[in-house]
Design a protein around this motif. Structure first.
Motif, PDB file in Angstrom:
ATOM      1  N   LYS A 168       0.815  -1.225   0.000  1.00 30.37           N
ATOM      2  CA  LYS A 168       0.000   0.000   0.000  1.00 30.37           C
ATOM      3  C   LYS A 168       0.840   1.263   0.000  1.00 30.37           C
ATOM      4  N   THR A 169       1.831   1.319  -0.842  1.00 31.09           N
ATOM      5  CA  THR A 169       2.629   2.550  -0.913  1.00 31.09           C
ATOM      6  C   THR A 169       2.733   3.035  -2.350  1.00 31.09           C
ATOM      7  N   LEU A 170       2.853   4.353  -2.497  1.00 33.26           N
ATOM      8  CA  LEU A 170       3.131   4.927  -3.817  1.00 33.26           C
ATOM      9  C   LEU A 170       4.628   5.173  -3.970  1.00 33.26           C
ATOM     10  N   PHE A 171       5.370   5.037  -2.861  1.00 28.61           N
ATOM     11  CA  PHE A 171       6.776   5.462  -2.848  1.00 28.61           C
ATOM     12  C   PHE A 171       7.715   4.288  -2.574  1.00 28.61           C
ATOM     13  N   PRO A 172       8.110   3.580  -3.631  1.00 34.73           N
ATOM     14  CA  PRO A 172       9.002   2.430  -3.435  1.00 34.73           C
ATOM     15  C   PRO A 172      10.367   2.862  -2.920  1.00 34.73           C
ATOM     16  N   LEU A 173      11.158   1.886  -2.516  1.00 28.80           N
ATOM     17  CA  LEU A 173      12.555   2.156  -2.158  1.00 28.80           C
ATOM     18  C   LEU A 173      13.293   2.672  -3.389  1.00 28.80           C
ATOM     19  N   ARG A 174      14.247   3.550  -3.162  1.00 29.50           N
ATOM     20  CA  ARG A 174      15.049   4.024  -4.297  1.00 29.50           C
ATOM     21  C   ARG A 174      15.800   2.855  -4.931  1.00 29.50           C
ATOM     22  N   SER A 175      16.235   1.908  -4.096  1.00 31.05           N
ATOM     23  CA  SER A 175      16.983   0.784  -4.664  1.00 31.05           C
ATOM     24  C   SER A 175      16.078  -0.073  -5.560  1.00 31.05           C
ATOM     25  N   GLU A 176      14.803  -0.184  -5.212  1.00 29.15           N
ATOM     26  CA  GLU A 176      13.886  -0.932  -6.068  1.00 29.15           C
ATOM     27  C   GLU A 176      13.637  -0.171  -7.379  1.00 29.15           C
ATOM     28  N   PHE A 177      13.495   1.148  -7.275  1.00 30.93           N
ATOM     29  CA  PHE A 177      13.280   1.942  -8.489  1.00 30.93           C
ATOM     30  C   PHE A 177      14.533   1.899  -9.367  1.00 30.93           C
ATOM     31  N   HIS A 178      15.693   1.860  -8.717  1.00 32.86           N
ATOM     32  CA  HIS A 178      16.934   1.724  -9.485  1.00 32.86           C
ATOM     33  C   HIS A 178      16.907   0.428 -10.288  1.00 32.86           C
ATOM     34  N   ASP A 179      16.440  -0.621  -9.632  1.00 29.77           N
ATOM     35  CA  ASP A 179      16.377  -1.917 -10.297  1.00 29.77           C
ATOM     36  C   ASP A 179      15.395  -1.857 -11.474  1.00 29.77           C
ATOM     37  N   TYR A 180      14.295  -1.139 -11.275  1.00 35.92           N
ATOM     38  CA  TYR A 180      13.318  -0.935 -12.368  1.00 35.92           C
ATOM     39  C   TYR A 180      13.989  -0.209 -13.535  1.00 35.92           C
ATOM     40  N   LEU A 181      14.688   0.891 -13.226  1.00 37.40           N
ATOM     41  CA  LEU A 181      15.326   1.676 -14.292  1.00 37.40           C
ATOM     42  C   LEU A 181      16.354   0.811 -15.037  1.00 37.40           C
ATOM     43  N   ALA A 182      17.118   0.036 -14.259  1.00 36.20           N
ATOM     44  CA  ALA A 182      18.143  -0.819 -14.876  1.00 36.20           C
ATOM     45  C   ALA A 182      17.486  -1.890 -15.756  1.00 36.20           C
ATOM     46  N   TRP A 183      16.338  -2.395 -15.321  1.00 31.23           N
ATOM     47  CA  TRP A 183      15.581  -3.388 -16.115  1.00 31.23           C
ATOM     48  C   TRP A 183      15.166  -2.783 -17.454  1.00 31.23           C
ATOM     49  N   CYS A 184      14.673  -1.544 -17.412  1.00 32.87           N
ATOM     50  CA  CYS A 184      14.299  -0.862 -18.672  1.00 32.87           C
ATOM     51  C   CYS A 184      15.544  -0.667 -19.540  1.00 32.87           C
ATOM     52  N   ALA A 185      16.601  -0.118 -18.923  1.00 36.43           N
ATOM     53  CA  ALA A 185      17.821   0.179 -19.694  1.00 36.43           C
ATOM     54  C   ALA A 185      18.376  -1.090 -20.332  1.00 36.43           C
ATOM     55  N   GLY A 186      18.308  -2.199 -19.589  1.00 35.19           N
ATOM     56  CA  GLY A 186      18.856  -3.469 -20.079  1.00 35.19           C
ATOM     57  C   GLY A 186      18.145  -3.956 -21.337  1.00 35.19           C
ATOM     58  N   ARG A 187      16.874  -3.616 -21.488  1.00 37.18           N
ATOM     59  CA  ARG A 187      16.109  -4.058 -22.660  1.00 37.18           C
ATOM     60  C   ARG A 187      16.404  -3.196 -23.896  1.00 37.18           C
ATOM     61  N   LEU A 188      17.183  -2.134 -23.684  1.00 35.44           N
ATOM     62  CA  LEU A 188      17.461  -1.213 -24.790  1.00 35.44           C
ATOM     63  C   LEU A 188      18.945  -1.129 -25.087  1.00 35.44           C
ATOM     64  N   SER A 189      19.704  -2.115 -24.581  1.00 33.34           N
ATOM     65  CA  SER A 189      21.166  -1.979 -24.591  1.00 33.34           C
ATOM     66  C   SER A 189      21.747  -1.882 -26.004  1.00 33.34           C
ATOM     67  N   GLU A 190      21.023  -2.404 -27.004  1.00 27.97           N
ATOM     68  CA  GLU A 190      21.587  -2.341 -28.366  1.00 27.97           C
ATOM     69  C   GLU A 190      21.714  -0.898 -28.879  1.00 27.97           C
ATOM     70  N   HIS A 191      21.030   0.031 -28.208  1.00 26.87           N
ATOM     71  CA  HIS A 191      21.096   1.427 -28.664  1.00 26.87           C
ATOM     72  C   HIS A 191      22.077   2.274 -27.850  1.00 26.87           C
ATOM     73  N   VAL A 192      22.765   1.645 -26.890  1.00 29.77           N
ATOM     74  CA  VAL A 192      23.601   2.426 -25.966  1.00 29.77           C
ATOM     75  C   VAL A 192      25.066   2.044 -26.075  1.00 29.77           C
ATOM     76  N   ARG A 193      25.931   3.039 -26.009  1.00 24.04           N
ATOM     77  CA  ARG A 193      27.361   2.793 -25.862  1.00 24.04           C
ATOM     78  C   ARG A 193      27.733   3.194 -24.440  1.00 24.04           C
ATOM     79  N   TYR A 194      27.959   2.201 -23.576  1.00 23.26           N
ATOM     80  CA  TYR A 194      28.388   2.492 -22.207  1.00 23.26           C
ATOM     81  C   TYR A 194      29.899   2.744 -22.205  1.00 23.26           C
ATOM     82  N   GLY A 195      30.366   3.366 -21.133  1.00 18.12           N
ATOM     83  CA  GLY A 195      31.803   3.686 -21.040  1.00 18.12           C
ATOM     84  C   GLY A 195      32.209   4.646 -22.141  1.00 18.12           C
TER      85      GLY A 195
END
Ligand code: FDA
Ligand code: NAP
Length: 434
Positions: free
Chosen positions: A101-128
């Protein structure tokens, strides 16, 4: 993408792959999936070796300052497969989250969400891949129709991406007080966890000073107080006390897309007023639950006679001197004008952030950017930087538009809608395939 043997020309190059450009990459992905649309090719450059969202502040139990519904997509496309709810479903935690019952997840969980999204788009990214400059590409008439994005990559190799549009989203950079540099014992909160890791697992500092009274300062003071039970934590700030962020519903509308329209069309003095009225939704304020936790700790200290959390309110740091064994601070006590000495093993400046000035990255193109009367970049409602007629390629900003689009500019609140608006503008300017 237009191809020629040596120089493929992309429709879009992005600087940075934080939440803003990840959201844009998602919008592009969804654009490609719709029928009868020209393909839009994109390459994003990210200087980190992998996805990371303010990792130095990924404190274990820090929560989001925004509803999870303001994720990277939902307010643009509630049916998107890149929503926070889709992520929870994928992670097998959807029911557990609902029960929470929260609208405000842990930042670490949201980080994991963001990383999950980024991971699905890796073919378009040059890291480093750190963008060091942007060079204009001119046509026979001398007009800049594209840019070469120049990046330094592993081992110092240079990589160039040629694109018809550039989206600059380099985020925020830490702000230290004028004349104060970071050092071995003087840190900015942005690097907190990295610095603590450097101290080693067995380290037991006796004291810290934390400068500032915003969300970062309060989170850092709380973290240090709990992580080092033998340490004193000195909180130094010029207010009387930590003040709550205004998260009430009417004020919260300042983050809505409609508020961007109202802000964008306002005269400058009204823009200044709006930012002033609603500054306490974001700046120099703290989540009320965290204020309560800090007060509880300070009161408990008094009861137990331990005084581990020491508040130096109405105080400013007048001098700071780093030595081999600690840091000597001099505090100005504002009501009395007295100077108070304070010694700490480490000092954490939680003195805020500033957006990266995009002109720093634009190289020779910066000279073509139109400025407002205060010397800031002029930006269209579609987030396109206004340039003189010599430049026909698109340069778009994500972040760094608080002076034109309002307070949500550096936040997550409006990212989903903003990326839709940028994509609309960019695709309308893209020539149809021959
Ligand atoms: P962001 O800074 O996240 O990403 C920019 C990226 O560009 C970085 O990955 C950086 O490495 C990269 N980059 C920079 N220069 C580059 C170059 N030259 N070449 C290549 N790559 C480069 N907001 C909110 O709405 N709710 C919240 O809960 C929080 N929480 C929060 C916590 C903390 C600790 C901070 C400091 C800030 C927040 N924020 C926030 C605000 C924050 O600005 C926002 O959450 C996003 O990070 C904005 O995303 P961007 O992608 O615009 O910038
Ligand atoms: P901030 O809100 O800008 O606060 C900066 C603090 O430093 C203020 O107390 C300010 O005092 C003080 N300060 C500034 N310059 C100073 C100087 N020269 N000397 C002494 N004090 C100085 O910065 P922030 O706390 O880092 O927050 C920035 C953004 O990050 C916000 O959007 C916040 O919500 C977000 N954030 C989110 C989370 C989370 O999601 N959990 C965590 C941290 C941060 P004055 O008011 O007197 O200027």
């Amino acid at each position: 993408m237009t191809t020629s043997p040596q120089n493929p020309v992309h429709d879009l190059a992005g600087i940075g792959f934080g939440p803003s450009n990840v959201a844009l990459a998602i919008a592009l992905e969804e654009w490609r999936q719709a029928p009868d649309r020209p393909d839009l090719s994109a390459v994003f450059h990210e200087r980190q070796e992998g996805f990371g969202w303010h990792r130095g502040m990924l404190l274990e139990d820090a929560t989001m300052q925004v509803s999870f519904l303001k994720d990277l997509v939902t307010t643009r496309n509630p049916a998107s497969g890149f929503s926070f709810l889709s992520y929870l479903h994928h992670a097998g935690r959807l029911h557990d989250f609902i029960n929470h019952k929260t609208l405000f997840p842990l930042r670490s969980e949201f980080h994991d969400y963001l990383a999950w999204c980024a991971g699905r788009l890796s073919e378009h990214v040059r890291y480093g891949s750190e963008v060091t400059g942007v060079e204009p590409v001119r046509d026979a008439g001398g007009r800049v129709w594209a840019v070469d994005v120049v990046a330094r990559e592993a081992g110092g190799a240079e990589h160039r991406t040629r694109a018809r549009n550039l989206v600059v989203a380099p985020g925020l950079e830490p702000r230290m007080p004028e004349g104060v540099g970071m050092g071995e014992r003087v840190w900015h909160n942005e690097y907190l966890l990295h610095e603590l890791e450097r101290l080693g697992a067995g380290a037991a500092p006796a004291s810290f000073a934390v400068v500032g009274a915003g969300q970062s300062a309060a989170e850092v003071a709380d973290h240090l107080y709990r992580r080092f039970p033998g340490a004193q934590v000195h909180a130094v700030f010029s207010r009387y006390g930590y003040s709550p962020s205004d998260d009430s519903p009417f004020a919260n509308r300042i983050f809505d897309p409609e508020a961007v329209d109202a802000f964008y069309t306002s005269p400058e003095p009204v823009k200044d007023d709006i930012l002033g009225y609603h500054r306490n939704t974001n700046y120099s304020v703290v989540d009320p639950d965290l204020i309560d936790a800090l007060y509880r700790a300070a009161y408990q200290d008094r009861v137990l006679g331990t005084e581990r959390l020491v508040l130096h309110n109405l105080s400013r740091v007048a001098a700071v001197e780093e030595g081999p064994d600690g840091v000597a601070l001099t505090l100005d006590h504002l009501p009395t004008g007295k100077q108070v000495p304070l010694r700490a093993d480490y000092v954490v400046y939680a003195t805020g952030y500033r957006p990266v000035d995009p002109r720093r990255l634009l190289g020779p193109l910066a000279a073509h950017v139109v400025e407002d009367e205060r010397g800031r970049p002029a930006v269209g409602r579609d987030y396109r930087v206004a340039t003189d007629d010599e430049v026909t390629c698109g340069i778009y900003l994500q972040g760094g538009t608080e002076h034109t689009h309002g307070i949500s500019s550096t936040l997550l609140s409006n990212i989903a809608v903003r990326t839709g608006e940028i994509l609309d503008s960019l695709s309308a300017r893209t020539p149809a395939p021959a």
